[in-house]
Design an enzyme around this catalytic site. Sequence first.
Site, PDB file in Angstrom:
ATOM      1  NE  ARG A   1      -4.143  -1.719   0.229  1.00 51.83           N
ATOM      2  CZ  ARG A   1      -4.217  -3.009  -0.094  1.00 51.83           C
ATOM      3  NH1 ARG A   1      -3.163  -3.613  -0.623  1.00 51.83           N
ATOM      4  NH2 ARG A   1      -5.331  -3.675   0.073  1.00 51.83           N
TER       5      ARG A   1
ATOM      6  CB  SER B   1      -8.634  -1.550   3.919  1.00 53.54           C
ATOM      7  OG  SER B   1      -8.857  -2.815   3.369  1.00 53.54           O
TER       8      SER B   1
ATOM      9  CD  GLU C   1      -5.770   0.959   2.143  1.00 53.53           C
ATOM     10  OE1 GLU C   1      -6.701   1.432   1.473  1.00 53.53           O
ATOM     11  OE2 GLU C   1      -5.576  -0.252   2.302  1.00 53.53           O
TER      12      GLU C   1
HETATM   13  N1  EPU Z   1     -10.685 -10.772   9.949  1.00 51.46           N
HETATM   14  C1  EPU Z   1     -11.403 -10.823  11.106  1.00 51.46           C
HETATM   15  N2  EPU Z   1     -12.400  -9.916  11.301  1.00 51.46           N
HETATM   16  C2  EPU Z   1     -12.702  -8.966  10.396  1.00 51.46           C
HETATM   17  C3  EPU Z   1     -11.939  -8.890   9.212  1.00 51.46           C
HETATM   18  C4  EPU Z   1     -10.931  -9.818   9.009  1.00 51.46           C
HETATM   19  O1  EPU Z   1     -11.175 -11.677  11.976  1.00 51.46           O
HETATM   20  O2  EPU Z   1     -13.623  -8.188  10.655  1.00 51.46           O
HETATM   21  C5  EPU Z   1      -9.648 -11.793   9.702  1.00 51.46           C
HETATM   22  C6  EPU Z   1     -10.105 -12.773   8.616  1.00 51.46           C
HETATM   23  O3  EPU Z   1     -10.847 -13.820   9.142  1.00 51.46           O
HETATM   24  C7  EPU Z   1      -8.795 -13.258   8.046  1.00 51.46           C
HETATM   25  C8  EPU Z   1      -7.902 -12.029   8.175  1.00 51.46           C
HETATM   26  O4  EPU Z   1      -8.495 -11.202   9.161  1.00 51.46           O
HETATM   27  O5  EPU Z   1      -8.241 -14.286   8.827  1.00 51.46           O
HETATM   28  C9  EPU Z   1      -7.691 -11.290   6.886  1.00 51.46           C
HETATM   29  O6  EPU Z   1      -8.955 -10.835   6.371  1.00 51.46           O
HETATM   30  P1  EPU Z   1      -9.187 -10.599   4.796  1.00 51.46           P
HETATM   31  O7  EPU Z   1      -8.762 -11.790   4.029  1.00 51.46           O
HETATM   32  O8  EPU Z   1     -10.556 -10.083   4.620  1.00 51.46           O
HETATM   33  O9  EPU Z   1      -8.132  -9.506   4.402  1.00 51.46           O
HETATM   34  P2  EPU Z   1      -7.685  -8.145   5.117  1.00 51.46           P
HETATM   35  O10 EPU Z   1      -6.286  -8.292   5.577  1.00 51.46           O
HETATM   36  O11 EPU Z   1      -8.702  -7.765   6.112  1.00 51.46           O
HETATM   37  C10 EPU Z   1      -6.683  -7.156   2.895  1.00 51.46           C
HETATM   38  C11 EPU Z   1      -6.739  -5.869   2.129  1.00 51.46           C
HETATM   39  C12 EPU Z   1      -8.069  -5.753   1.366  1.00 51.46           C
HETATM   40  C13 EPU Z   1      -8.138  -6.931   0.410  1.00 51.46           C
HETATM   41  C14 EPU Z   1      -8.049  -8.231   1.223  1.00 51.46           C
HETATM   42  C15 EPU Z   1      -8.013  -9.457   0.358  1.00 51.46           C
HETATM   43  C16 EPU Z   1      -5.392  -4.297   3.430  1.00 51.46           C
HETATM   44  C17 EPU Z   1      -5.388  -3.090   4.289  1.00 51.46           C
HETATM   45  N3  EPU Z   1      -6.603  -4.740   3.045  1.00 51.46           N
HETATM   46  O12 EPU Z   1      -7.720  -7.124   3.870  1.00 51.46           O
HETATM   47  O13 EPU Z   1      -8.021  -4.564   0.607  1.00 51.46           O
HETATM   48  O14 EPU Z   1      -9.351  -6.903  -0.330  1.00 51.46           O
HETATM   49  O15 EPU Z   1      -6.827  -8.244   2.003  1.00 51.46           O
HETATM   50  O16 EPU Z   1      -6.774  -9.557  -0.275  1.00 51.46           O
HETATM   51  O17 EPU Z   1      -4.313  -4.818   3.100  1.00 51.46           O
HETATM   52  C18 EPU Z   1      -8.693  -2.281   0.478  1.00 51.46           C
HETATM   53  O18 EPU Z   1      -7.495  -1.994   0.488  1.00 51.46           O
HETATM   54  O19 EPU Z   1      -9.588  -1.397   0.397  1.00 51.46           O
HETATM   55  C19 EPU Z   1      -9.088  -3.676   0.615  1.00 51.46           C
HETATM   56  C20 EPU Z   1     -10.369  -4.036   0.749  1.00 51.46           C
END
Ligand code: EPU
Length: 339
Positions: free
Chosen positions: A164, A239, A335
């Site tokens: 990012r 995010s 972010e």
């Molecule tokens: N999780 C929770 N609770 C929540 C959200 C997530 O426990 O409310 C846990 C999930 O169960 C999982 C982990 O956190 O074990 C990761 O969650 P997820 O796969 O949804 O990915 P993220 O790290 O929350 C990142 C990006 C997203 C992108 C997803 C998928 C960042 C800041 N965000 O989210 O990007 O879509 O991975 O690759 O790196 C964006 O930048 O706007 C965005 C949506």
Amino acid sequence: MSEQKKVSLKEYNTFGIDVQAVAISSVTSVADLQRIIQEKDPSELFVIGGGSNMLLTKDIDKHVVHIHMKGYTVVDLPCGENEILLNVAGGENWHDFVLYCIDKGYGGVENLSLIPGNVGTAPIQNIGAYGVELKDVFYECEAVSRANGEIKTFSLEDCAFGYRDSVFKTLLKDQYVITSVTFRLTTKEHKVKTAYGAIADTLKAQGIVAPTIKDVSDAVIKIRQAKLPDPKKIGNSGSFFKNPVISQATFSALRKQYPEIPYYPVGSNQIKVPAGWLIEQAGFKGKRFGDAGVHDKQALVLVNHGNASGSEIWNLALKVQDAVKEKFGLTITPEVNVF
Ligand code: EPU
């Protein structure tokens, strides 16, 4: 180029925050952009692309330049046998670009389906999702200097992409407007990336064993629609926070206390921890204060349930930040750009 005075920016930011700008000009060509840069002092201008990565907490006492150039051009430069270089104007909507690629049979951006925002702003934060980042398909971009209107081409190396992050957020912050991006895409023998858990599971559930780029795009759309709010229906900026990257030692201590904590190793000695998980554990998932809220299906996303002001959203962000700090000793940083 069209110009309007005293306009609400509600339609220009995906959080749907109703603040006013002194004026707004939609620019549809690089020449228009250069003209406006030459007419005004850089400090008088405020550039908006898709408005998907900003939180506006006050009126904008500036002239807004809305980047609205459109178009796709195949670039005639040497590239790999099964590759194409495609130049896309900065004002094209990102997801429309992804759909265009799927339709033409160009591979590489299918995992980045349904990300809000425009092509020209995607490199600034090196957008990423489901195991792919913009940098993986980036060839070069063209940008106009906000100081003097000069055009400069940035190579992959020049952009210094990170998680990012890019040179446009650091050394060159607010100094350039990206007017087009050239992507290196595959035309056959696409290397689809399905390792990211949710994609593999979704394809498996559909009985798809040899997924096409369209299958992957459809799976990503399905996953995102289930978890992320549609900005057309409920204001948000994806995010809101970045996932904190911490040392192995800090992580080990944390894991002793929270054995179930999800994590992703980064390089050899760092660990990325999902901020969404931290926020959920801190008790904020689905919480609402007036019209400012934390999304109930993905705690990393802050939402505007209707008429929240930018300050209300920002106050909620600070509360969330404090709660995570207090519970885990970790600092999560936005972010989203806050103005
Ligand atoms: N999780 C929770 N609770 C929540 C959200 C997530 O426990 O409310 C846990 C999930 O169960 C999982 C982990 O956190 O074990 C990761 O969650 P997820 O796969 O949804 O990915 P993220 O790290 O929350 C990142 C990006 C997203 C992108 C997803 C998928 C960042 C800041 N965000 O989210 O990007 O879509 O991975 O690759 O790196 C964006 O930048 O706007 C965005 C949506």
